[in-house]
Design an enzyme around this catalytic site. Structure first.
Site, mmCIF file in Angstrom:
data_model
loop_
_atom_site.group_PDB
_atom_site.id
_atom_site.type_symbol
_atom_site.label_atom_id
_atom_site.label_comp_id
_atom_site.label_asym_id
_atom_site.label_seq_id
_atom_site.Cartn_x
_atom_site.Cartn_y
_atom_site.Cartn_z
ATOM 1 N N ARG A 72 0.848 -1.195 0.000
ATOM 2 C CA ARG A 72 0.000 0.000 0.000
ATOM 3 C C ARG A 72 0.876 1.235 0.000
ATOM 4 N NH1 ARG A 72 -1.749 0.618 4.409
ATOM 5 N NH2 ARG A 72 -1.166 -1.295 5.500
ATOM 6 N N TYR A 200 -1.622 -3.281 -6.942
ATOM 7 C CA TYR A 200 -1.393 -3.999 -5.680
ATOM 8 C C TYR A 200 -2.702 -4.112 -4.885
ATOM 9 C CZ TYR A 200 -0.384 -5.119 -0.946
ATOM 10 O OH TYR A 200 -0.451 -5.719 0.280
ATOM 11 N N LYS A 209 -9.583 -2.244 2.104
ATOM 12 C CA LYS A 209 -9.152 -1.116 2.934
ATOM 13 C C LYS A 209 -9.939 0.154 2.611
ATOM 14 C CE LYS A 209 -5.989 -3.629 4.782
ATOM 15 N NZ LYS A 209 -6.171 -4.092 6.158
ATOM 16 N N HIS A 229 -9.977 -2.328 12.066
ATOM 17 C CA HIS A 229 -8.944 -3.209 11.500
ATOM 18 C C HIS A 229 -8.710 -4.357 12.478
ATOM 19 C CE1 HIS A 229 -4.609 -3.334 9.637
ATOM 20 N NE2 HIS A 229 -5.415 -4.177 9.055
ATOM 21 N N SER A 251 -0.857 -3.990 10.226
ATOM 22 C CA SER A 251 -0.631 -4.933 9.126
ATOM 23 C C SER A 251 0.616 -5.782 9.378
ATOM 24 C CB SER A 251 -0.423 -4.151 7.829
ATOM 25 O OG SER A 251 -1.461 -3.224 7.676
ATOM 26 N N CYS A 253 1.240 -8.145 11.488
ATOM 27 C CA CYS A 253 1.618 -8.434 12.887
ATOM 28 C C CYS A 253 0.950 -9.710 13.381
ATOM 29 C CB CYS A 253 1.248 -7.269 13.803
ATOM 30 S SG CYS A 253 2.310 -5.851 13.617
ATOM 31 N N ASP A 280 -9.132 -9.736 9.314
ATOM 32 C CA ASP A 280 -8.583 -8.401 9.024
ATOM 33 C C ASP A 280 -9.523 -7.242 9.386
ATOM 34 O OD1 ASP A 280 -6.407 -6.848 7.994
ATOM 35 O OD2 ASP A 280 -7.556 -6.474 6.177
ATOM 36 N N ARG A 378 1.710 -12.252 -1.147
ATOM 37 C CA ARG A 378 0.395 -12.554 -0.569
ATOM 38 C C ARG A 378 -0.258 -13.779 -1.187
ATOM 39 N NH1 ARG A 378 -1.844 -8.561 3.267
ATOM 40 N NH2 ARG A 378 -0.244 -6.981 3.360
#
Ligand code: OXD
Ligand code: MN
Length: 606
Positions: A72, A200, A209, A229, A251, A253, A280, A378
């Site tokens: 991002r 992306y 998002k 989130h 993100s 983690c 998420d 990903r």
């Protein structure tokens, strides 16, 4: 294909966008399996996708993004409002007018020679009071295929929209993938998102998002709910009753791993099981029973590949064995995939994420190791494929939430777990949490940055107003969840992790649920309630008491420094930060002054 919709406004908007982007044709997606297969074939023949070995990985495909388009781009992401203070200072701001004017130039003729796909999608189960509908226009088949996994998409959404249902207008074009003309623009006042010159996921799967966090957080404030989130996890306790928690981490983690953790042996024997609701995003509303209820607005996972293996996340390894889209991982010559931290040994014959011939141990001209998979590579997979998926995924009213967890990646300072004194203290803890930067964002990896509620890159309006909304929500929830802070990442002086993490984190969750029911006592410390030495079940886990003491240590000096960081951070968020946040900071400083011993260290009773 003719649009199967009576929605005049929707048709008009599609026509208007097509006049600007000039695609050769416009195609309305129906979301069927047949369409999915057809588009996949088309993308394979054009080279946009590579078909993987169908014996090893049935239904799986591979995609590489442009080299400059792997995460991002927060610096190119804007919340565009008329009044700057409604967005800044935590967000990048552009005026609505300027943002549209600039981006119109980038979209002009951008789809020439391409098809414009129209993707009607729903965030949340269709028909749920939580659901929000959107329509994404895109010139990328990769986006269509990903959206089909990540959202409920197709004709059924057009039906739900009827002739005049409200929807978010999402426009995306890869255009030339030109970094200097890349923009991710949100117009909350118009319920509109424009994304251009990127391919992306986080920039272009606009339901995720952009809608489910940035636009939704704006709507949530207006309508009295929360868009966060957070993962959502069901914990089935001995006896068969399931409690649900939601947890916010920045993100990369470990939200995905926590959402599908495997109980360690001792706890499994006791009867614990885990059920995954989301990994998420959580949308949370006050239910008729006075509790906070949550749905996962998504229907898939867009997870980070490196580090995913049978030990860290066996459930995900099962899920991604078929019908998965892999992005920027290593492509093996046998048509399989690999990444750093995979169970399989590194391949000898392969191509890395940049498309170069690659084998493990390869060095560049400067002698630096060349990675195989990008650190933010990903996989996209339906949550239906996750063995621990909850049977309440499609429940229109979601699941009741007993506890909210907040956490970051902190090598120092934050103990393994502590509980807030009350809602306001919990909001303060969440608003001032911080984490070390990971590969999911451009920027210097490892640097500690304040990341309120893990929403710094995702709050679609002024951060001070967001804190106020959280404080107000506390008053609206008669039976609110308890709030906790966790840190799985504390290290010793040698940089070794003190806590094993992964499945063992369930030991902490067990304490959280016991605290929620007020079944176990806790130690009152300056920063909140900590477990005492008998309340975490450590059966089968051999951690020396000194290590446990370190995990729960509160270093007065470090905490005073943290208070200074917090103060600066709150000031950096501007004038709208509620006074109550500063009052909480003062109380924290006062408690630290009063409570810490002569050496300036405070231990829970380990
Ligand atoms: C994500 C992120 O992709 O937070 O979930 O970057
Ligand atoms: Mn995320």
């Amino acid at each position: 294909m003719e649009a199967l919709t009576q929605h005049k406004e929707l048709k008009q908007w599609v026509n208007e966008m097509a006049r600007m982007c000039k695609p050769d044709q416009v195609y309305w997606c129906d979301g069927s399996a047949e369409e999915n297969e057809r588009l996949k074939r088309e993308a394979i023949s054009s080279g946009e996708l590579v078909e993987l070995n169908q014996e090893l990985l049935p239904g799986c495909v591979y995609h590489r993004t442009a080299l400059n388009d792997v995460a991002r781009t927060e610096d190119l992401t804007f919340i565009c409002t008329d009044n700057k203070d409604d967005s800044a200072p935590a967000n990048n701001w552009k005026s609505r007018e300027d943002a549209y004017a600039e981006a119109r130039e980038f979209f002009k003729n951008a789809m020439k020679g391409r098809t414009m796909y129209v993707i009607p999608f729903s965030m949340g189960p269709i028909g749920s009071p939580f659901a929000k509908y959107g329509v994404e226009l895109t010139d990328s088949i990769y986006v269509v295929l990903n959206m089909r996994i990540m959202t409920r998409m197709g004709s059924k959404v057009l039906e739900a929209l009827g002739a005049n249902g409200e929807f978010t207008r999402c426009l995306h074009s890869k255009a030339q993938l030109d970094l200097s003309r890349r923009r991710i623009l949100h117009f909350p006042e118009d319920n509109t998102i424009w994304s251009v010159n990127s391919g992306y996921g986080g920039n272009v799967l606009l339901g995720k998002k952009c809608l489910a966090l940035r636009i939704a957080s704006h709507l949530a404030r207006k309508e009295g709910w929360l868009a966060e989130h957070m993962l959502i996890l069901g914990i089935e306790e001995p006896g068969g009753h399931t409690e649900y928690i939601a947890a916010a981490f920045p993100s990369a983690c470990g939200k995905t791993n926590l959402a599908m953790l495997v109980p360690p042996e001792g706890l499994k024997r006791k009867g614990y099981r885990i059920w995954t609701v989301g990994d998420d995003i959580a949308w949370l509303r006050v239910g008729e029973d006075g509790r906070l209820w949550a749905v996962n607005p998504e229907s898939g996972c867009f997870g980070v590949a490196p580090g995913t293996n049978k030990k860290t996340n066996p459930n995900m390894m099962t899920a991604i064995a078929r019908d998965t889209i892999f992005t920027n991982v290593v492509l093996k010559d046998d048509g399989g995939v690999w990444w750093e931290g995979h169970d399989d040994p590194p391949p000898v014959e392969a191509t890395n994420w940049t498309g170069q011939r690659w084998s493990a141990g390869m060095k560049d001209e400067q002698g630096k190791a060349v990675v195989g998979a990008h650190a933010n590579s990903r996989f996209t997979v339906s949550i239906e494929r996750v063995p621990t998926r909850s049977n309440r995924l499609d429940k229109l009213d979601g699941v009741p939430i007993s506890a909210l967890l907040f956490g970051g990646r902190r090598a120092r300072l934050a103990p393994l777990v502590y509980q807030a004194y009350d809602w306001q203290h919990g909001v303060f803890i969440a608003a001032t949490m911080a984490s070390e930067r990971t590969a999911a964002q451009f920027g210097k990896i490892g640097e500690v940055r304040g990341d309120p509620m893990a929403m710094l890159p995702f709050t679609g309006y002024n951060m001070g107003d967001y804190f106020r909304h959280w404080l107000d929500m506390g008053r609206r929830i008669p039976n609110p969840p308890k709030i906790f802070h966790v840190n799985w990442f504390r290290q010793d002086e040698q940089g070794r992790y003190l806590w094993p993490g992964f499945g063992e984190n369930l030991r902490v969750l067990e304490w959280v649920l016991q605290r929620r029911r007020e079944e176990v006592p806790a130690v009152q410390t300056p920063i909140g309630y900590l477990p005492n030495d008998s309340s975490l079940d450590m059966t089968g886990l051999d951690i020396p008491p000194e290590t446990m003491a370190k995990l729960f240590e509160i270093d007065q000096h470090e905490w005073f420094e943290e208070c200074d960081r917090i103060e600066k951070f709150l000031h950096s968020l501007g004038e709208r930060v509620p006074q109550r946040m500063y009052e909480e900071l003062n109380s924290l400083r006062g408690r630290l002054r009063r409570c810490c011993g002569l050496q300036g260290r405070f231990h829970a009773a380990w």
